[in-house]
Write a protein that holds these residues in place. Structure first.
Motif, short mmCIF file in Angstrom:
data_model
loop_
_atom_site.label_atom_id
_atom_site.label_comp_id
_atom_site.label_asym_id
_atom_site.label_seq_id
_atom_site.Cartn_x
_atom_site.Cartn_y
_atom_site.Cartn_z
N LYS A 264 -36.19 6.22 -37.80
CA LYS A 264 -34.89 6.10 -37.13
C LYS A 264 -34.97 6.60 -35.70
O LYS A 264 -34.39 6.01 -34.79
N THR A 265 -35.69 7.68 -35.49
CA THR A 265 -35.82 8.25 -34.14
C THR A 265 -36.56 7.28 -33.22
O THR A 265 -36.14 7.04 -32.09
N VAL A 266 -37.65 6.73 -33.70
CA VAL A 266 -38.44 5.80 -32.89
C VAL A 266 -37.63 4.54 -32.60
O VAL A 266 -37.62 4.04 -31.46
N LEU A 267 -36.94 4.00 -33.59
CA LEU A 267 -36.12 2.81 -33.37
C LEU A 267 -34.99 3.08 -32.38
O LEU A 267 -34.67 2.25 -31.55
N PHE A 268 -34.39 4.26 -32.47
CA PHE A 268 -33.34 4.62 -31.52
C PHE A 268 -33.89 4.67 -30.10
O PHE A 268 -33.26 4.16 -29.16
N MET A 269 -35.06 5.27 -29.93
CA MET A 269 -35.65 5.35 -28.59
C MET A 269 -35.99 3.97 -28.05
O MET A 269 -35.76 3.68 -26.87
N ILE A 270 -36.50 3.09 -28.90
CA ILE A 270 -36.83 1.73 -28.47
C ILE A 270 -35.57 0.98 -28.07
O ILE A 270 -35.53 0.33 -27.02
N MET A 271 -34.53 1.08 -28.88
CA MET A 271 -33.27 0.40 -28.56
C MET A 271 -32.66 0.97 -27.28
O MET A 271 -32.10 0.23 -26.47
N PHE A 272 -32.75 2.27 -27.09
CA PHE A 272 -32.21 2.90 -25.89
C PHE A 272 -32.92 2.37 -24.65
O PHE A 272 -32.28 2.08 -23.63
N ILE A 273 -34.22 2.22 -24.72
CA ILE A 273 -34.99 1.72 -23.57
C ILE A 273 -34.66 0.25 -23.32
O ILE A 273 -34.47 -0.16 -22.17
N ILE A 274 -34.57 -0.55 -24.38
CA ILE A 274 -34.29 -1.98 -24.22
C ILE A 274 -32.90 -2.20 -23.64
O ILE A 274 -32.72 -2.97 -22.70
N VAL A 275 -31.90 -1.53 -24.20
CA VAL A 275 -30.53 -1.71 -23.71
C VAL A 275 -30.40 -1.16 -22.30
O VAL A 275 -29.74 -1.77 -21.45
N GLY A 276 -31.02 -0.04 -22.03
CA GLY A 276 -30.95 0.53 -20.68
C GLY A 276 -31.58 -0.38 -19.64
O GLY A 276 -31.07 -0.52 -18.52
N SER A 277 -32.66 -1.03 -19.99
CA SER A 277 -33.31 -1.91 -19.03
C SER A 277 -32.58 -3.24 -18.90
O SER A 277 -32.69 -3.91 -17.87
N ALA A 278 -31.82 -3.63 -19.92
CA ALA A 278 -31.09 -4.90 -19.85
C ALA A 278 -29.94 -4.81 -18.85
O ALA A 278 -29.61 -5.80 -18.19
N PHE A 279 -29.32 -3.66 -18.72
CA PHE A 279 -28.18 -3.51 -17.82
C PHE A 279 -28.53 -2.82 -16.51
O PHE A 279 -27.66 -2.62 -15.67
N ALA A 280 -29.77 -2.45 -16.33
CA ALA A 280 -30.17 -1.73 -15.13
C ALA A 280 -30.39 -2.68 -13.96
O ALA A 280 -30.74 -3.85 -14.14
N GLN A 281 -30.16 -2.17 -12.79
CA GLN A 281 -30.46 -2.93 -11.59
C GLN A 281 -31.93 -2.74 -11.27
O GLN A 281 -32.59 -1.84 -11.78
N GLY A 282 -32.42 -3.56 -10.41
CA GLY A 282 -33.81 -3.42 -9.98
C GLY A 282 -34.00 -2.11 -9.22
O GLY A 282 -33.11 -1.66 -8.51
N PRO A 283 -35.16 -1.50 -9.37
CA PRO A 283 -35.40 -0.23 -8.68
C PRO A 283 -35.53 -0.45 -7.17
O PRO A 283 -35.98 -1.51 -6.73
N PRO A 284 -35.15 0.55 -6.39
CA PRO A 284 -35.36 0.42 -4.94
C PRO A 284 -36.85 0.45 -4.63
O PRO A 284 -37.64 1.02 -5.39
N PRO A 285 -37.23 -0.14 -3.54
CA PRO A 285 -38.67 -0.14 -3.21
C PRO A 285 -39.14 1.28 -2.91
O PRO A 285 -38.41 2.06 -2.31
N PRO A 286 -40.35 1.62 -3.33
CA PRO A 286 -40.88 2.96 -3.05
C PRO A 286 -41.18 3.12 -1.56
O PRO A 286 -41.43 2.15 -0.86
#
Length: 59
Positions: free
Chosen positions: A7-29
């Motif tokens: 459950k912990t691993v699945l939660f972390m995977i879902m958190f990363i997937i959902v977070g990246s789905a709604f995230a904007q592109g990173p600013p250039p370094p």
């Protein structure tokens, strides 16, 4: 016990997937900053090390 880790691993995977789905592109370094795939490997190694420490602490 394994169900808890699953459950912990699945939660972390879902958190990363959902977070990246709604995230904007990173600013250039800034120029000259060496960022590569090593950060991802370091992050994954840290997660695996933490899981290993938790598992060895329970024994």
């Amino acid at each position: 016990m394994a169900n808890k880790y699953l459950k912990t691993v699945l939660f972390m995977i879902m958190f990363i997937i959902v977070g990246s789905a709604f995230a904007q592109g990173p600013p250039p370094p800034p120029p000259g900053l060496p960022i590569d795939g090593g950060i991802v490997a370091l992050f994954a190694a840290g997660i695996l090390y933490g899981i290993n420490k938790l598992r060895s602490k329970k024994k």
